[in-house]
Design a protein around this motif. Structure first.
Motif, PDB file in Angstrom:
ATOM      1  N   SER A 340       0.822  -1.208   0.000  1.00 26.78           N
ATOM      2  CA  SER A 340       0.000   0.000   0.000  1.00 26.78           C
ATOM      3  C   SER A 340       0.855   1.256   0.000  1.00 26.78           C
ATOM      4  O   SER A 340       1.911   1.294   0.649  1.00 26.78           O
ATOM      5  N   PRO A 341       0.407   2.314  -0.704  1.00 29.56           N
ATOM      6  CA  PRO A 341       1.119   3.592  -0.655  1.00 29.56           C
ATOM      7  C   PRO A 341       0.729   4.428   0.554  1.00 29.56           C
ATOM      8  O   PRO A 341       1.257   5.518   0.753  1.00 29.56           O
ATOM      9  N   GLY A 342      -0.223   3.928   1.355  1.00 27.21           N
ATOM     10  CA  GLY A 342      -0.711   4.693   2.512  1.00 27.21           C
ATOM     11  C   GLY A 342      -2.155   5.114   2.285  1.00 27.21           C
ATOM     12  O   GLY A 342      -2.853   4.566   1.443  1.00 27.21           O
ATOM     13  N   GLY A 343      -2.593   6.108   3.050  1.00 24.73           N
ATOM     14  CA  GLY A 343      -3.961   6.581   2.902  1.00 24.73           C
ATOM     15  C   GLY A 343      -4.521   7.060   4.225  1.00 24.73           C
ATOM     16  O   GLY A 343      -3.870   7.819   4.950  1.00 24.73           O
ATOM     17  N   SER A 344      -5.703   6.585   4.555  1.00 22.70           N
ATOM     18  CA  SER A 344      -6.428   7.048   5.738  1.00 22.70           C
ATOM     19  C   SER A 344      -5.663   6.771   7.035  1.00 22.70           C
ATOM     20  O   SER A 344      -5.323   5.622   7.330  1.00 22.70           O
ATOM     21  N   ALA A 345      -5.440   7.836   7.817  1.00 18.33           N
ATOM     22  CA  ALA A 345      -4.793   7.671   9.128  1.00 18.33           C
ATOM     23  C   ALA A 345      -5.724   6.930  10.085  1.00 18.33           C
ATOM     24  O   ALA A 345      -5.276   6.116  10.894  1.00 18.33           O
ATOM     25  N   ILE A 346      -7.023   7.200   9.981  1.00 19.54           N
ATOM     26  CA  ILE A 346      -7.996   6.547  10.868  1.00 19.54           C
ATOM     27  C   ILE A 346      -8.061   5.047  10.554  1.00 19.54           C
ATOM     28  O   ILE A 346      -8.023   4.205  11.450  1.00 19.54           O
ATOM     29  N   GLY A 347      -8.169   4.715   9.264  1.00 17.26           N
ATOM     30  CA  GLY A 347      -8.200   3.312   8.870  1.00 17.26           C
ATOM     31  C   GLY A 347      -6.951   2.563   9.305  1.00 17.26           C
ATOM     32  O   GLY A 347      -7.020   1.429   9.777  1.00 17.26           O
ATOM     33  N   SER A 348      -5.793   3.222   9.180  1.00 16.81           N
ATOM     34  CA  SER A 348      -4.527   2.608   9.602  1.00 16.81           C
ATOM     35  C   SER A 348      -4.525   2.352  11.106  1.00 16.81           C
ATOM     36  O   SER A 348      -4.068   1.301  11.574  1.00 16.81           O
ATOM     37  N   GLU A 349      -5.043   3.309  11.867  1.00 15.82           N
ATOM     38  CA  GLU A 349      -5.087   3.175  13.329  1.00 15.82           C
ATOM     39  C   GLU A 349      -5.990   2.014  13.749  1.00 15.82           C
ATOM     40  O   GLU A 349      -5.654   1.249  14.662  1.00 15.82           O
ATOM     41  N   LEU A 350      -7.122   1.857  13.074  1.00 15.51           N
ATOM     42  CA  LEU A 350      -8.055   0.780  13.416  1.00 15.51           C
ATOM     43  C   LEU A 350      -7.412  -0.590  13.156  1.00 15.51           C
ATOM     44  O   LEU A 350      -7.580  -1.521  13.955  1.00 15.51           O
ATOM     45  N   MET A 351      -6.679  -0.707  12.053  1.00 16.64           N
ATOM     46  CA  MET A 351      -5.993  -1.982  11.757  1.00 16.64           C
ATOM     47  C   MET A 351      -4.862  -2.224  12.739  1.00 16.64           C
ATOM     48  O   MET A 351      -4.637  -3.351  13.180  1.00 16.64           O
ATOM     49  N   TRP A 352      -4.128  -1.154  13.081  1.00 20.43           N
ATOM     50  CA  TRP A 352      -3.047  -1.277  14.063  1.00 20.43           C
ATOM     51  C   TRP A 352      -3.581  -1.795  15.393  1.00 20.43           C
ATOM     52  O   TRP A 352      -2.979  -2.660  16.015  1.00 20.43           O
ATOM     53  N   ARG A 353      -4.739  -1.260  15.811  1.00 22.03           N
ATOM     54  CA  ARG A 353      -5.336  -1.671  17.088  1.00 22.03           C
ATOM     55  C   ARG A 353      -5.615  -3.179  17.093  1.00 22.03           C
ATOM     56  O   ARG A 353      -5.329  -3.880  18.076  1.00 22.03           O
ATOM     57  N   GLU A 354      -6.138  -3.681  15.992  1.00 17.22           N
ATOM     58  CA  GLU A 354      -6.481  -5.103  15.938  1.00 17.22           C
ATOM     59  C   GLU A 354      -5.225  -5.973  15.958  1.00 17.22           C
ATOM     60  O   GLU A 354      -5.229  -7.072  16.521  1.00 17.22           O
ATOM     61  N   THR A 355      -4.126  -5.489  15.354  1.00 13.64           N
ATOM     62  CA  THR A 355      -2.875  -6.266  15.423  1.00 13.64           C
ATOM     63  C   THR A 355      -2.353  -6.326  16.849  1.00 13.64           C
ATOM     64  O   THR A 355      -1.784  -7.344  17.267  1.00 13.64           O
ATOM     65  N   GLN A 356      -2.542  -5.250  17.633  1.00 10.28           N
ATOM     66  CA  GLN A 356      -2.087  -5.254  19.015  1.00 10.28           C
ATOM     67  C   GLN A 356      -2.903  -6.250  19.862  1.00 10.28           C
ATOM     68  O   GLN A 356      -2.356  -6.936  20.722  1.00 10.28           O
ATOM     69  N   LEU A 357      -4.186  -6.333  19.591  1.00  8.72           N
ATOM     70  CA  LEU A 357      -5.027  -7.310  20.307  1.00  8.72           C
ATOM     71  C   LEU A 357      -4.605  -8.731  19.935  1.00  8.72           C
ATOM     72  O   LEU A 357      -4.597  -9.615  20.798  1.00  8.72           O
ATOM     73  N   ALA A 358      -4.248  -8.944  18.677  1.00  2.95           N
ATOM     74  CA  ALA A 358      -3.804 -10.278  18.251  1.00  2.95           C
ATOM     75  C   ALA A 358      -2.487 -10.647  18.942  1.00  2.95           C
ATOM     76  O   ALA A 358      -2.288 -11.797  19.343  1.00  2.95           O
ATOM     77  N   ARG A 359      -1.597  -9.675  19.113  1.00  2.00           N
ATOM     78  CA  ARG A 359      -0.315  -9.959  19.776  1.00  2.00           C
ATOM     79  C   ARG A 359      -0.530 -10.353  21.244  1.00  2.00           C
ATOM     80  O   ARG A 359       0.197 -11.174  21.784  1.00  2.00           O
ATOM     81  N   LYS A 360      -1.514  -9.757  21.891  1.00  2.00           N
ATOM     82  CA  LYS A 360      -1.798 -10.091  23.285  1.00  2.00           C
ATOM     83  C   LYS A 360      -2.372 -11.497  23.440  1.00  2.00           C
ATOM     84  O   LYS A 360      -2.264 -12.108  24.484  1.00  2.00           O
TER      85      LYS A 360
END
Length: 360
Positions: A340-360
């Motif tokens: 991806s070249p990037g894009g929505s900061a909000i969309g990126s944050e929501l995906m980041w949050r889910e990766t953190q829950l998966a790591r836990k």
């Protein structure tokens, strides 16, 4: 029934049983025999994933998954029935990261003591040859057709600025940005590169260039200074490329094929990487790895395929896939592949949050 007839029937029955067992074994092995050569053709769109939607089917064409190519090569590396790779590189569309992933698989294949040869009609005719040639250097022999070229001439960047046109239309764009290097907005707000924009562009071009030069030098047994000089001398005709040590043979495809056939003892036993993967199948069990892909500009919402911009990476789709994998007890690891070249900061944050829950 006489004793001789009974013995004959038993013998025939035993032979049929053996044939059946061998047949089943061959089918289970995907028809791969000892001395098989894996055929790998790299062409067209090489992508992370195929979008299963109407838009993708209408506008997406028939792309090849990069992981299908690398998985076939990686499996064949440990398969004692596969002797080598017979590859062809045609015009393709993929970024440097995917090229390096395929290169790494080929290099690992060679490190296992197996051979890998590649053929190109040309390394760039009406376009740059940096990428296809860089990919070709992973193989131990490079064949180039006699009329082919090696358009090795370095990298450049082009940016189109629309501010002048927008001024004439009476449109005056305004953007919020953090830091001078966030230059995506410059396309609309500037008439030429700012110093920060130029610096950022030169930095990534230099990084890519250094990786390409180092990779070519390593595989072709040259000094990096020598490769750098060759890039500045390029492009090259086929004869020049052979003289400079950039390719190993000049020959047409039939000659390339004949040379491999001769090396294989006069018989060419090949299978395409797609057929090889189908024959190998996949293992299933209680412990699995989830591979989740995200392609295109990031938005909030669902992933889709646009006829104008290509694939779109929707945070809602990716979050749902991560959440499903996280809650599945049989999945022990998650691999998230992002192109991806990037894009929505909000969309990126929501995906980041889910990766953190998966790591836990």
């Amino acid at each position: 029934m006489t004793r001789g007839a009974r013995g004959c029937l038993l013998t025939v029955g035993a032979m049929l049983f053996v044939v059946a067992v061998v047949g089943v074994a061959v089918m289970m092995a995907g028809g791969v025999r000892k001395g098989t050569i894996l055929q790998v053709t790299i062409s067209g769109d090489i992508v992370e994933d195929k979008e299963d939607s109407l838009g993708a089917r209408l506008f997406g064409g028939s792309p090849t998954l990069v992981r299908d190519i690398t998985r076939a090569i990686d499996l064949a590396r440990g398969d004692d029935r596969v002797d080598g790779i017979m590859a062809v590189i045609k015009p393709y569309s993929m970024g440097l990261g995917k090229v390096q992933e395929i290169r790494d698989s080929v290099i690992a294949f060679r490190a296992a003591g197996k051979w890998a040869r590649v053929y190109l009609d040309t390394a760039g005719e009406f376009s740059g040859g940096n990428s296809p040639y860089y990919l070709a250097t992973a193989f131990d022999e490079i064949w180039l057709s006699p009329p082919g070229d090696v358009n090795l001439y370095g990298l450049f960047g082009v940016t189109i600025f629309m501010r002048g046109t927008l001024d004439k239309l009476g449109v005056y764009p305004e953007f919020d940005s953090i830091g001078k290097y966030k230059n995506a907005k410059d396309i609309y707000t500037e008439k030429k590169m700012t110093e920060a924009h130029r610096e950022a562009t030169m930095m990534y071009l230099k990084d890519w260039y250094d990786q390409i030069v180092a990779g070519i030098a390593d595989r072709r047994k040259m000094e990096t200074t020598r490769v750098d000089l060759l890039v500045n001398e390029g492009p090259f005709t086929g004869d020049e490329a052979l003289e400079k040590g950039l390719v190993d043979h000049l020959g047409y495809y039939d000659e390339y094929e004949d040379s491999i056939k001769e090396a294989a003892g006069g018989q060419l036993n090949t299978t395409s990487f797609g057929e090889y993967l189908e024959g190998r199948g996949g293992k299933s069990g209680r412990s699995r790895i989830a591979v989740i892909t995200g392609m295109g500009v990031i938005i909030t919402g669902k992933s889709s395929m646009s006829p104008f911009t290509g694939p779109i990476m929707g945070s809602e789709t990716v979050v749902a896939a991560l959440r499903e994998a996280r809650k599945d007890r049989g999945i022990k690891a998650i691999v998230l592949r992002v192109d991806s070249p990037g894009g929505s900061a909000i969309g990126s944050e929501l995906m980041w949050r889910e990766t953190q829950l998966a790591r836990k």
